[in-house]
Design an enzyme around this catalytic site. Structure first.
Site, PDB file in Angstrom:
ATOM      1  N   ARG A 112      79.604  44.895 -47.388  1.00 34.06           N
ATOM      2  CA  ARG A 112      79.875  46.069 -46.563  1.00 34.06           C
ATOM      3  C   ARG A 112      79.311  47.314 -47.241  1.00 34.06           C
ATOM      4  O   ARG A 112      79.387  47.474 -48.470  1.00 34.06           O
ATOM      5  CB  ARG A 112      81.378  46.220 -46.386  1.00 34.06           C
ATOM      6  N   THR A 395      75.352  44.238 -33.823  1.00 38.31           N
ATOM      7  CA  THR A 395      75.670  43.271 -34.877  1.00 38.31           C
ATOM      8  C   THR A 395      75.104  41.904 -34.492  1.00 38.31           C
ATOM      9  O   THR A 395      74.723  41.680 -33.350  1.00 38.31           O
ATOM     10  CB  THR A 395      77.202  43.203 -35.062  1.00 38.31           C
ATOM     11  N   GLU A 415      75.563  48.457 -37.536  1.00 36.85           N
ATOM     12  CA  GLU A 415      76.675  49.095 -36.815  1.00 36.85           C
ATOM     13  C   GLU A 415      76.318  49.369 -35.362  1.00 36.85           C
ATOM     14  O   GLU A 415      76.513  48.514 -34.528  1.00 36.85           O
ATOM     15  CB  GLU A 415      77.172  50.368 -37.504  1.00 36.85           C
ATOM     16  N   ASP A 435      82.267  53.930 -38.823  1.00 31.11           N
ATOM     17  CA  ASP A 435      83.359  52.966 -38.677  1.00 31.11           C
ATOM     18  C   ASP A 435      84.629  53.439 -39.374  1.00 31.11           C
ATOM     19  O   ASP A 435      85.648  52.753 -39.334  1.00 31.11           O
ATOM     20  CB  ASP A 435      82.946  51.604 -39.247  1.00 31.11           C
ATOM     21  N   SER A 459      86.020  46.868 -41.075  1.00 29.51           N
ATOM     22  CA  SER A 459      85.068  46.189 -40.212  1.00 29.51           C
ATOM     23  C   SER A 459      85.773  45.163 -39.348  1.00 29.51           C
ATOM     24  O   SER A 459      86.703  44.489 -39.803  1.00 29.51           O
ATOM     25  CB  SER A 459      83.997  45.488 -41.052  1.00 29.51           C
TER      26      SER A 459
END
Length: 579
Positions: A112, A395, A415, A435, A459
């Site tokens: 991430r 994604t 994203e 996010d 996420s």
């Protein structure tokens, strides 16, 4: 509940708290000799399911050369950055689960993106204290975090790779230089009416010589991307985190409007996280997901809630089955939005969210009619503010099974569609920092997913590997789709394990997403009478959102044979390695 009793012991063995994770070691550059393919058992199948046939073929080329599932994953990601740049790429991040057949262990890899140290809690607020519009935040220089996908894949390769790192980029380099036929989805979004599609970098990358956007079937070359991949191939998995690519990313994010604060130190400090998967019971199986900041814990929670119902005795033509699914989903999202965040910055009550008595109390809230949107529960004593996070659906997901039985399940993203709309080196920069919750405090209470320097945003990505009670791998799957990922994955798992459908049929099931007071998805695909019966009970499924799943998965039979499936809503494919 019978399923819970069946594997109570298994649950005790497999339910793992979000343990501290150690930084991944930086793989040595080009230290691995070329390997020969391990001898497969007669019944074992090597195969790949991914969102584009070019990516599948790239991975199969690596498997055919003697590569492992880890090697194939690197090749697939490199190719996805060329053929599906609106969804993922080297400038983004992701999560992976890796099943090692030799040790029978599932490991979670966290790639991430991370916020720069200079990020502030209010960086997505306007001068008047109100949140920016989503489109303004996305295309700003503030939206990009340190990219983690390639560094994460480097950590996976260091542990499980067989071929040299540089070999893994050859299919994508060749395709970028020789050209590919523009896929329909790339063309659709290059011609889209959203902010990033009109940004100069996107228009420059995905346009014809006359300046008009590329169209499906055009031949597309990306020599800048080929040059980037050559640099990563030669310098190793930290090439994006070092000059010259690092400095190009920093410079592009420091450009107006709303310049970001990424700095060299943020890239130097970045490490993928590696640790145990988070696993929990569902029926007679063990479902494994990554720990937070992935929302995998919420997927385990909704399955545990459904295990307290009779959904397994229902089926896709039974309105009550879909009603239970919707009500459990609402409870799951209420808790997810309140409690899940980066555990290195804020405590996440993982054990509390999955504690059996707590799950039973949540399941008991499912009544005969929906009622108002459920509030978050109380798995932790701390009070947190209501979440204010907006998620997009740019994604992708893929799975790999190799000849030794190793298995990859990876969800990867930039994203939003075309990320931030900014690019360097032929690849798109992520907008993952959007996010985070735009509001750091709500009603005087701190929000778990608020921006903090160095923090990773929550996420919805939740790649899945499913084991039986003896620890044998049964399936791997996952999906893109923003916050709807959790509903997409849960639907497929319920279809596969509870309703005992073949994997392709489980993936093909209509998508239904229930969050708060909203019910949306593919009402027209529900079995005859189901949508009307749900509406009569107050669950009116509305179209227009929830149709963008991209579920890809594989089921492993008792004989070791793999059968994969790809979501018909995208351009994916499942292919096996033939020799």
């Amino acid at each position: 509940m019978s399923g819970m009793r069946q594997i109570g012991l298994v649950a005790a063995l497999f339910l793992i708290a979000c343990t501290p994770v150690e930084p991944a070691a930086t793989p040595a550059r080009e230290t691995k000799p070329a390997a020969t393919a391990p001898a497969p058992s007669p019944a074992r199948t090597s195969g790949i399911a991914a969102a584009n046939p070019y990516a599948v073929d790239a991975g199969l080329e690596i498997l055919a050369a003697g590569g492992s599932a880890a090697d194939a994953a690197v090749a697939i990601q490199a190719m996805l950055g060329l053929v599906e740049p609106q969804s993922s790429g080297v400038g983004g991040g992701g999560f992976m689960l890796y099943y090692d057949a030799a040790t029978k262990k599932v490991t979670a890899f966290d790639g991430r993106e991370a916020a720069p140290k200079g990020a502030t809690p209010g960086m997505f607020l306007r001068d008047d204290g109100e949140p920016m519009s989503y489109s303004d935040a996305v295309v700003s220089g503030r939206s990009t975090g340190v990219p983690g996908a390639i560094a994460m894949l480097g950590a996976v390769h260091a542990r499980h790779g067989l071929l040299p790192w540089s070999r893994l980029f050859e299919p994508a380099i060749r395709a970028a230089e020789n050209g590919i036929l523009v896929p329909k989805r790339m063309a659709r979004f290059a011609n889209g009416d959203f902010a990033q599609a009109h940004e100069p970098d996107v228009r420059a990358l995905f346009s014809r010589p006359d300046g008009s956007p590329v169209q499906a079937g055009d031949t597309f070359h990306n020599p800048k991307y080929a040059a980037t991949l050559r640099l990563i191939a030669s310098q190793g998995p930290r090439a994006l985190l070092e000059p010259p690519l690092r400095d190009e990313i920093i410079a592009r994010t420091h450009a107006e409007p709303r310049a970001g604060t990424l700095a060299a130190g943020d890239f130097t400090a970045y490490q993928p996280r590696v640790g145990d998967a988070l696993c929990g019971p569902y029926l007679a199986f063990v479902v494994c997901v990554p720990p937070p900041p992935s929302s995998g814990v919420s997927l385990l929670q909704v399955l545990a809630i459904l295990d307290r119902t009779d959904i397994a005795a229902r089926g896709p033509a039974d309105p009550q089955g879909w009603y239970l699914f919707a009500m459990a989903s609402r409870l799951m999202y209420a808790d997810r939005d309140q409690f899940v965040a980066d555990p290195e910055f804020i405590p996440v009550p993982v054990r509390g969210m999955l504690e059996p008595h707590y799950i039973s109390r949540r399941a008991a809230l499912i009544g005969g009619t929906p009622g108002p949107a459920p509030a978050a529960g109380d798995p932790a004593s701390v009070e947190r503010g209501a979440d204010a996070t907006i998620e997009a659906a740019g994604t992708s997901h893929f799975v790999v099974v190799d000849a030794s039985g190793d298995m990859v399940s990876m969800t990867t993203t930039v994203e939003s569609l075309f990320g931030s709309g900014r690019a360097v080196g032929g690849f798109i920069l992520n907008n993952q920092l959007t996010d985070f919750s735009y509001r750091p405090v709500v009603d005087g209470k701190p929000v778990a997913n608020a921006v903090t320097g160095g923090k990773r945003p929550r996420s919805s990505m939740a790649p899945v590997i499913i084991l039986d009670a003896s620890g044998r791998p049964v399936a791997a799957l996952g999906s893109p789709g923003g916050s709807a990922i959790l509903a997409y994955n849960a639907k497929a798992i319920v279809g596969l394990l509870a309703w005992k459908l073949p994997l392709q049929q489980a993936i093909d099931l209509p998508n239904v997403i229930a969050r708060g007071d909203e019910y949306f998805g593919e009402a027209g695909k529900l079995a005859p009478g189901v949508a009307d019966a749900l509406a009569a009970r107050g669950v009116a499924v509305k179209p227009g959102r929830g149709e963008e799943s991209g579920l890809h998965g594989v089921v492993i039979g008792a004989d070791g044979r793999a059968t994969g499936a790809a979501d018909p809503r995208r351009e994916g494919a499942w292919k096996t390695l033939t020799k």
